[in-house]
Write a protein that holds these residues in place. Sequence first.
Motif, PDB file in Angstrom:
ATOM      1  N   LEU A 141       2.213   8.121  10.719  1.00 48.72           N
ATOM      2  CA  LEU A 141       3.131   7.271   9.975  1.00 48.72           C
ATOM      3  C   LEU A 141       4.331   8.093   9.517  1.00 48.72           C
ATOM      4  N   THR A 142       5.459   7.431   9.301  1.00 47.35           N
ATOM      5  CA  THR A 142       6.643   8.117   8.786  1.00 47.35           C
ATOM      6  C   THR A 142       6.988   7.667   7.372  1.00 47.35           C
ATOM      7  N   ASP A 143       6.455   6.520   6.961  1.00 46.33           N
ATOM      8  CA  ASP A 143       6.757   5.964   5.643  1.00 46.33           C
ATOM      9  C   ASP A 143       5.461   5.798   4.864  1.00 46.33           C
ATOM     10  N   ALA A 144       5.452   6.237   3.622  1.00 45.22           N
ATOM     11  CA  ALA A 144       4.241   6.159   2.794  1.00 45.22           C
ATOM     12  C   ALA A 144       3.997   4.757   2.238  1.00 45.22           C
ATOM     13  N   GLU A 145       5.007   3.896   2.278  1.00 41.30           N
ATOM     14  CA  GLU A 145       4.841   2.544   1.742  1.00 41.30           C
ATOM     15  C   GLU A 145       4.690   1.542   2.878  1.00 41.30           C
ATOM     16  N   ILE A 146       3.659   0.707   2.749  1.00 40.79           N
ATOM     17  CA  ILE A 146       3.367  -0.302   3.763  1.00 40.79           C
ATOM     18  C   ILE A 146       3.331  -1.663   3.083  1.00 40.79           C
ATOM     19  N   GLN A 147       4.090  -2.591   3.611  1.00 41.74           N
ATOM     20  CA  GLN A 147       4.107  -3.978   3.134  1.00 41.74           C
ATOM     21  C   GLN A 147       3.480  -4.835   4.224  1.00 41.74           C
ATOM     22  N   VAL A 148       2.544  -5.692   3.838  1.00 41.20           N
ATOM     23  CA  VAL A 148       1.877  -6.556   4.801  1.00 41.20           C
ATOM     24  C   VAL A 148       1.869  -7.979   4.271  1.00 41.20           C
ATOM     25  N   GLU A 149       2.211  -8.922   5.155  1.00 35.33           N
ATOM     26  CA  GLU A 149       2.058 -10.338   4.826  1.00 35.33           C
ATOM     27  C   GLU A 149       0.979 -10.880   5.750  1.00 35.33           C
ATOM     28  N   LEU A 150      -0.116 -11.336   5.150  1.00 36.93           N
ATOM     29  CA  LEU A 150      -1.267 -11.804   5.915  1.00 36.93           C
ATOM     30  C   LEU A 150      -1.082 -13.263   6.306  1.00 36.93           C
ATOM     31  N   ALA A 151      -1.211 -13.542   7.597  1.00 34.97           N
ATOM     32  CA  ALA A 151      -1.077 -14.909   8.102  1.00 34.97           C
ATOM     33  C   ALA A 151      -2.468 -15.430   8.441  1.00 34.97           C
ATOM     34  N   VAL A 152      -3.279 -15.587   7.392  1.00 33.09           N
ATOM     35  CA  VAL A 152      -4.649 -16.067   7.554  1.00 33.09           C
ATOM     36  C   VAL A 152      -4.962 -17.057   6.438  1.00 33.09           C
ATOM     37  N   ALA A 153      -6.090 -17.731   6.572  1.00 35.14           N
ATOM     38  CA  ALA A 153      -6.512 -18.710   5.571  1.00 35.14           C
ATOM     39  C   ALA A 153      -6.742 -18.025   4.218  1.00 35.14           C
ATOM     40  N   PRO A 154      -6.474 -18.720   3.108  1.00 31.12           N
ATOM     41  CA  PRO A 154      -6.659 -18.142   1.771  1.00 31.12           C
ATOM     42  C   PRO A 154      -8.056 -17.555   1.548  1.00 31.12           C
ATOM     43  N   GLU A 155      -9.096 -18.196   2.063  1.00 31.86           N
ATOM     44  CA  GLU A 155     -10.446 -17.659   1.872  1.00 31.86           C
ATOM     45  C   GLU A 155     -10.622 -16.321   2.600  1.00 31.86           C
ATOM     46  N   SER A 156      -9.902 -16.136   3.687  1.00 31.17           N
ATOM     47  CA  SER A 156      -9.957 -14.851   4.398  1.00 31.17           C
ATOM     48  C   SER A 156      -9.253 -13.758   3.597  1.00 31.17           C
ATOM     49  N   VAL A 157      -8.159 -14.120   2.929  1.00 34.13           N
ATOM     50  CA  VAL A 157      -7.455 -13.167   2.076  1.00 34.13           C
ATOM     51  C   VAL A 157      -8.369 -12.725   0.943  1.00 34.13           C
ATOM     52  N   GLU A 158      -9.065 -13.657   0.326  1.00 32.70           N
ATOM     53  CA  GLU A 158      -9.986 -13.319  -0.771  1.00 32.70           C
ATOM     54  C   GLU A 158     -11.106 -12.405  -0.286  1.00 32.70           C
TER      55      GLU A 158
ATOM     56  N   MET B 122       0.845  -1.190   0.000  1.00 33.25           N
ATOM     57  CA  MET B 122       0.000   0.000   0.000  1.00 33.25           C
ATOM     58  C   MET B 122       0.883   1.245   0.000  1.00 33.25           C
ATOM     59  N   VAL B 123       0.455   2.237  -0.774  1.00 26.29           N
ATOM     60  CA  VAL B 123       1.140   3.527  -0.790  1.00 26.29           C
ATOM     61  C   VAL B 123       0.137   4.574  -0.324  1.00 26.29           C
ATOM     62  N   ILE B 124       0.530   5.313   0.711  1.00 29.71           N
ATOM     63  CA  ILE B 124      -0.307   6.338   1.320  1.00 29.71           C
ATOM     64  C   ILE B 124       0.119   7.708   0.802  1.00 29.71           C
ATOM     65  N   ASP B 125      -0.838   8.592   0.598  1.00 31.55           N
ATOM     66  CA  ASP B 125      -0.550   9.970   0.195  1.00 31.55           C
ATOM     67  C   ASP B 125       0.364  10.624   1.229  1.00 31.55           C
ATOM     68  N   GLN B 126       1.416  11.262   0.771  1.00 28.43           N
ATOM     69  CA  GLN B 126       2.393  11.903   1.663  1.00 28.43           C
ATOM     70  C   GLN B 126       1.739  12.887   2.640  1.00 28.43           C
ATOM     71  N   GLN B 127       0.729  13.596   2.188  1.00 25.65           N
ATOM     72  CA  GLN B 127       0.086  14.600   3.030  1.00 25.65           C
ATOM     73  C   GLN B 127      -0.700  13.987   4.183  1.00 25.65           C
ATOM     74  N   ALA B 128      -1.014  12.696   4.118  1.00 23.36           N
ATOM     75  CA  ALA B 128      -1.791  12.037   5.169  1.00 23.36           C
ATOM     76  C   ALA B 128      -0.920  11.369   6.225  1.00 23.36           C
ATOM     77  N   LEU B 129       0.391  11.329   6.024  1.00 27.34           N
ATOM     78  CA  LEU B 129       1.257  10.603   6.947  1.00 27.34           C
ATOM     79  C   LEU B 129       1.147  11.107   8.381  1.00 27.34           C
ATOM     80  N   ALA B 130       1.173  12.401   8.577  1.00 26.83           N
ATOM     81  CA  ALA B 130       1.087  12.962   9.936  1.00 26.83           C
ATOM     82  C   ALA B 130      -0.254  12.628  10.576  1.00 26.83           C
ATOM     83  N   ASP B 131      -1.347  12.730   9.803  1.00 23.91           N
ATOM     84  CA  ASP B 131      -2.673  12.407  10.340  1.00 23.91           C
ATOM     85  C   ASP B 131      -2.767  10.958  10.789  1.00 23.91           C
ATOM     86  N   LEU B 132      -2.041  10.087  10.108  1.00 21.53           N
ATOM     87  CA  LEU B 132      -2.078   8.659  10.415  1.00 21.53           C
ATOM     88  C   LEU B 132      -0.947   8.232  11.353  1.00 21.53           C
TER      89      LEU B 132
END
Length: 77
Positions: free
Chosen positions: A36-53, A24-34
């Motif tokens: 966050l310090t980095d606009a790029e977020i990487q997530v690895e989901l540890a859930v069942a495939p049907e939950s990912v879908e 996910m890439v977040i708008d730079q202007q929203a970082l302070a509101d959220l």
Amino acid sequence: MDQAADSAYGCVRELTSDGNRMHMVIDQQALADLDLTDAEIQVELAVAPESVELLRHYLSRILTYGRPEAQPAVLRT
């Protein structure tokens, strides 16, 4: 906690997914509101495939709701 400090409407500029990984890439202007310090977020989901879908389905619906200019420029779920 002030809810306004934890949210930002239309701030997701890109969301892509591959298997159980999401990028996910977040708008730079929203970082302070959220708080966050980095606009790029990487997530690895540890859930069942049907939950990912299910998550992909609803994220797509949520991120494409509302004004077109507030929707992500890139959305590949």
